[in-house]
Design an enzyme around this catalytic site. Structure first.
Site, PDB file in Angstrom:
ATOM      1  N   ASP A  49       0.851  -1.181   0.000  1.00 11.40           N
ATOM      2  CA  ASP A  49       0.000   0.000   0.000  1.00 11.40           C
ATOM      3  C   ASP A  49       0.891   1.237   0.000  1.00 11.40           C
ATOM      4  O   ASP A  49       1.614   1.498   0.955  1.00 11.40           O
ATOM      5  CB  ASP A  49      -0.838  -0.052   1.295  1.00 11.40           C
ATOM      6  CG  ASP A  49      -1.904   1.006   1.311  1.00 11.40           C
ATOM      7  OD1 ASP A  49      -1.902   1.876   0.438  1.00 11.40           O
ATOM      8  OD2 ASP A  49      -2.746   0.959   2.238  1.00 11.40           O
ATOM      9  N   LEU A  50       0.869   1.983  -1.086  1.00  9.71           N
ATOM     10  CA  LEU A  50       1.750   3.143  -1.178  1.00  9.71           C
ATOM     11  C   LEU A  50       1.273   4.250  -0.248  1.00  9.71           C
ATOM     12  O   LEU A  50       0.076   4.474  -0.083  1.00  9.71           O
ATOM     13  CB  LEU A  50       1.785   3.644  -2.619  1.00  9.71           C
ATOM     14  CG  LEU A  50       2.473   2.673  -3.579  1.00  9.71           C
ATOM     15  CD1 LEU A  50       1.937   2.801  -4.985  1.00  9.71           C
ATOM     16  CD2 LEU A  50       3.967   2.891  -3.546  1.00  9.71           C
ATOM     17  N   TYR A  54      -0.921  10.014  -4.334  1.00 10.14           N
ATOM     18  CA  TYR A  54      -0.937  11.183  -5.217  1.00 10.14           C
ATOM     19  C   TYR A  54       0.110  12.208  -4.796  1.00 10.14           C
ATOM     20  O   TYR A  54       0.796  12.806  -5.619  1.00 10.14           O
ATOM     21  CB  TYR A  54      -2.319  11.856  -5.226  1.00 10.14           C
ATOM     22  CG  TYR A  54      -3.408  11.101  -5.958  1.00 10.14           C
ATOM     23  CD1 TYR A  54      -3.282   9.763  -6.262  1.00 10.14           C
ATOM     24  CD2 TYR A  54      -4.580  11.752  -6.343  1.00 10.14           C
ATOM     25  CE1 TYR A  54      -4.284   9.083  -6.926  1.00 10.14           C
ATOM     26  CE2 TYR A  54      -5.597  11.078  -7.011  1.00 10.14           C
ATOM     27  CZ  TYR A  54      -5.443   9.743  -7.299  1.00 10.14           C
ATOM     28  OH  TYR A  54      -6.438   9.087  -7.952  1.00 10.14           O
ATOM     29  N   ARG A  86      -0.232  16.720   7.095  1.00  9.96           N
ATOM     30  CA  ARG A  86      -1.033  16.103   8.153  1.00  9.96           C
ATOM     31  C   ARG A  86      -0.651  16.640   9.521  1.00  9.96           C
ATOM     32  O   ARG A  86      -1.496  16.836  10.377  1.00  9.96           O
ATOM     33  CB  ARG A  86      -0.860  14.572   8.134  1.00  9.96           C
ATOM     34  CG  ARG A  86      -1.575  13.965   6.956  1.00  9.96           C
ATOM     35  CD  ARG A  86      -1.462  12.465   6.899  1.00  9.96           C
ATOM     36  NE  ARG A  86      -1.600  12.051   5.492  1.00  9.96           N
ATOM     37  CZ  ARG A  86      -1.828  10.824   5.085  1.00  9.96           C
ATOM     38  NH1 ARG A  86      -1.949   9.838   5.963  1.00  9.96           N
ATOM     39  NH2 ARG A  86      -1.938  10.558   3.801  1.00  9.96           N
ATOM     40  N   ASP A 141      -3.205   2.498  -5.903  1.00  8.63           N
ATOM     41  CA  ASP A 141      -2.095   2.525  -4.953  1.00  8.63           C
ATOM     42  C   ASP A 141      -1.967   1.278  -4.092  1.00  8.63           C
ATOM     43  O   ASP A 141      -1.223   1.281  -3.123  1.00  8.63           O
ATOM     44  CB  ASP A 141      -2.209   3.762  -4.058  1.00  8.63           C
ATOM     45  CG  ASP A 141      -3.480   3.750  -3.228  1.00  8.63           C
ATOM     46  OD1 ASP A 141      -4.367   2.929  -3.515  1.00  8.63           O
ATOM     47  OD2 ASP A 141      -3.592   4.545  -2.297  1.00  8.63           O
ATOM     48  N   GLU A 142      -2.678   0.234  -4.424  1.00 10.34           N
ATOM     49  CA  GLU A 142      -2.544  -0.995  -3.643  1.00 10.34           C
ATOM     50  C   GLU A 142      -2.349  -2.192  -4.550  1.00 10.34           C
ATOM     51  O   GLU A 142      -2.908  -2.264  -5.642  1.00 10.34           O
ATOM     52  CB  GLU A 142      -3.797  -1.223  -2.777  1.00 10.34           C
ATOM     53  CG  GLU A 142      -3.973  -0.200  -1.682  1.00 10.34           C
ATOM     54  CD  GLU A 142      -5.204  -0.497  -0.832  1.00 10.34           C
ATOM     55  OE1 GLU A 142      -5.605  -1.660  -0.753  1.00 10.34           O
ATOM     56  OE2 GLU A 142      -5.755   0.455  -0.266  1.00 10.34           O
TER      57      GLU A 142
END
Length: 660
Positions: A49-50, A54, A86, A141-142
């Site tokens: 999982d990246l 984006y 974040r 992305d996975e």
DNA sequence: CAGGGATCGT
DNA sequence: ACGATCC
């Protein structure tokens, strides 16, 4: 298949399978037969999982963003943001205005055009496929990878469990029992996962999380335990805790909003509720298939194999907006969508037999706004034009699409729509005209069903191409990390030897194929980082080009790809050097709006002047050393020089930035 | 919910 | 053709 029978007990179903002595046999002596029709070895599944995909892609495209708080938005809300953002309170799904007010320095980029993300996403998948053919994409992305075979291979080399340890975290800090065969396998799997992540990082510049477990659900659920850029292994004894730790059923993949509400009607809220619910009750509410499926999932059992999906079965493009209410506007939007899709189709090489148009009507008070669609077959004559890549296809396609539109909307009544989508489906590898070599190339298999992926039979032997395996004395590690060419042939084309890649990749797909097939027998000299594809064994399922496919992981980006992807990564080597800071007097917002070439020049200039990039970037993505993505991608020193006019532009801009 | 995809089942 | 699901 082998599931569903053991409902009584919580997840630890691996214990039910008595495979201990069998695997001991395998470990001790390998009579080459490690799989059995029934008692197959325990699977080892990797979920990859990246991290904030984006945002990472944007940082690769423009390294100047590297240490700035960054968010990617589509229309009005944030779809993802990097960890700097974040920390400043920005979250996914937040409205862009809110993000902006919460964090004024936030760099906001528009991510509505998926082209660059799609392209890099497929590079990741292809890199994983180069290690192991069983890769299943889940979104951009996975990826799931069934690494059972790789583990078994390693097991033969390292049958001694003594000094095996787990790479990365172990879920729940459970103690590893090196003598337990399943622990041993998962531990080996964790090292494979680490190698994959390292490869993705060094070759593509991307970081991500991995989960290693015995099923897809478990791997997926465990992978996010430690983030970002870390990995977690789940040992079977902890799977019950993992599942029961999920408070809401919604956390189970494949339990969406609708299913969750129906479960709620049964008084089922938590995963434990679901585990304890009698199957018949569930079946009454959800139907047998769905009921059994989610019941299994709630126990951590996932019967579905990792299934490579091959090239996409449809290509679509959409745009949403506040209000479109005139025919002219509709036609304009449709034309844009069709044009961009034609571009993609041309690169894909297949020809669509069906076109679908979808709209969303405006609704007061936010009723459940569902989409409505109409579709029609495409005449084969149009197919020819589409493939030719000429612009001739645009007009007829737009007019066809408008007919579909007027089957949805009464043109005599006022209308107000908020979305238009065009989708091409029923993609076919059509007969490619008259050239004998090409025709024979494809006529091998049934042209009708491109159903794909002969390698992915669900119950059959999992990895029979193993026949090609260079079973010599290879160190497993190296064999898997240094481009394992034999497995690569499934979907990654590469330019034939002696052909300038940058020219080759500009050619239409069919010409590429012809060149490749005519050069088929010549072995490609092994240049580091480039994988050679062997003879074009494109049977029925073998599709020559996947959208945005790149043949070799380290292939320098073609002009075509860079142009199409709107790559902002400059050819200027200075951009690849680790200067990630813009001087404090420069407004990052202004800076990032500049053309990339200019950014590169500016960065180089600043670097030259200050003589020091004094504060080496405080923290790269966690724990990593060099922020230099894509050494391999940038073109060898031949890089274009800026012409004098650009130079003066740069100087002017420098003056602008510097108060002097 | 929002966006821009994609897949599957009915 | 539509709904549900995933990212």
């Amino acid at each position: 298949m082998a599931l569903g029978d053991n409902e009584g007990e919580p997840p630890l179903s691996d214990d039910d399978i008595d495979w201990t002595d069998e695997s001991a046999d395998i470990a001790a002596s390998q009579p080459a037969d490690c799989r059995d029709a029934e008692g197959q070895p325990q699977k080892v599944i990797l979920h990859f999982d990246l991290d904030c995909f984006y945002a990472q892609v944007e940082m690769i495209r423009n390294p100047a963003l590297w240490n700035l708080p960054l968010a990617v938005h589509q229309k009005y809300f944030i779809v993802t943001c990097n960890y700097l953002a974040r920390e400043l309170g920005v979250t996914k799904r937040m409205m862009a205005t809110e993000a902006r007010s919460k964090c004024p320095e936030l760099v906001l980029l528009n991510g509505e055009d998926l082209t660059p993300y799609r392209e890099i996403s497929y590079k990741v998948t292809e890199l994983l496929e180069s290690f192991c053919p069983l890769v299943e994409r889940l979104g951009l992305d996975e990826n799931f990878v069934d690494i059972t075979e790789l583990v078994e291979k390693k097991l033969k080399k390292v049958p001694l469990p003594s000094d095996v340890s787990v790479n990365g975290h172990i879920y729940n800090q459970q103690a590893l029992d090196t003598m337990a065969p399943d622990h041993h396998r998962l531990a080996l799997g964790s090292h494979i996962a680490a190698e994959f992540r390292a490869a993705v990082h060094t070759q593509l510049g991307l970081t991500g999380c991995a989960g290693i477990a015995s099923s897809k659900v478990l791997a997926k659920l465990v992978s996010g335990t430690f983030r970002p850029n870390q990995q977690t292994t789940l040992l079977p004894e902890s799977s019950a805790q993992l599942m029961c730790g999920l408070i809401h059923v919604r956390a189970i993949p494949s339990v969406g909003r609708s299913t969750a509400m129906r479960l709620q009607a049964l008084g089922i809220h938590s995963v434990v509720d679901l585990q304890r619910c009698p199957l018949p009750t569930l079946e009454k509410e959800l139907g047998g298939i769905c009921a059994r499926r989610i019941h299994c999932l709630s126990l951590g059992i996932d019967p579905l194999p990792v299934t490579p999906r091959g090239p996409p079965q449809s290509l679509s493009d959409e745009d949403s907006f506040k209000k479109v209410s005139t025919e002219v506007e509709v036609m304009q939007k449709v034309k844009e969508l069709v044009s961009s899709l034609l571009h993609r189709l041309h690169r894909d090489g297949r020809v669509p037999r069906t076109m679908r148009l979808t709209i969303k009507r405006f609704s007061e008070s936010s009723q459940p706004v569902s989409r409505e669609s109409r579709q029609c077959p495409l005449p084969t004559t149009l197919g020819q034009k589409i493939r030719s890549g000429s612009w001739d296809a645009v007009t007829p396609l737009v007019s066809l699409a408008m007919k579909l539109f007027f089957r949805l909307v009464d043109r005599h009544m006022p209308f107000h729509i908020t979305l238009i989508s065009v989708c091409f489906t029923n993609l076919q590898l059509c007969c490619l005209g008259t050239r004998g070599s090409i025709v024979s190339f494809f006529s091998q298999g049934s042209p009708v069903k491109p159903k794909e992926a002969p390698s992915a039979g669900s119950s059959g032997p999992t990895c029979q191409q193993g026949a090609l395996d260079t079973s010599g004395n290879q160190d497993v590690q190296e064999a898997s990390l240094v481009a394992s060419a034999p497995l690569q042939q499934r979907s990654a084309p590469s330019p034939p030897p002696g052909v300038d890649p940058s020219v080759f990749w500009e050619l239409p797909e069919e010409i590429q194929r012809e060149l490749r097939s005519s050069a088929a027998s010549a072995p490609v000299p092994d240049c580091p980082g480039s994988t050679a594809s062997s003879a074009p064994r494109l049977g029925l399922g073998q599709h020559a080009s996947r959208e945005a496919s790149s043949p070799a992981v380290l292939r320098p980006p073609s002009l075509a790809l860079r142009t199409l992807a709107n790559q902002t990564q400059s050819l200027n080597p200075s951009l690849n050097s680790p200067v990630h800071e813009v001087p404090s007097h420069v407004d990052p917002q202004v800076f990032v709006e500049l053309p990339t070439e200019l950014q590169g020049e500016l960065l180089a200039e600043w670097k030259r002047e200050t003589r020091t990039p004094p504060s080496t970037p405080p923290s790269t993505p966690p724990s990593q050393t060099l922020p230099s993505p894509k050494r391999g991608w940038s073109r060898p020193s031949k890089g274009k020089k800026l012409n004098p006019s650009n130079r003066t532009q740069v100087n002017n801009l420098l003056r602008y930035f510097k108060p002097c």
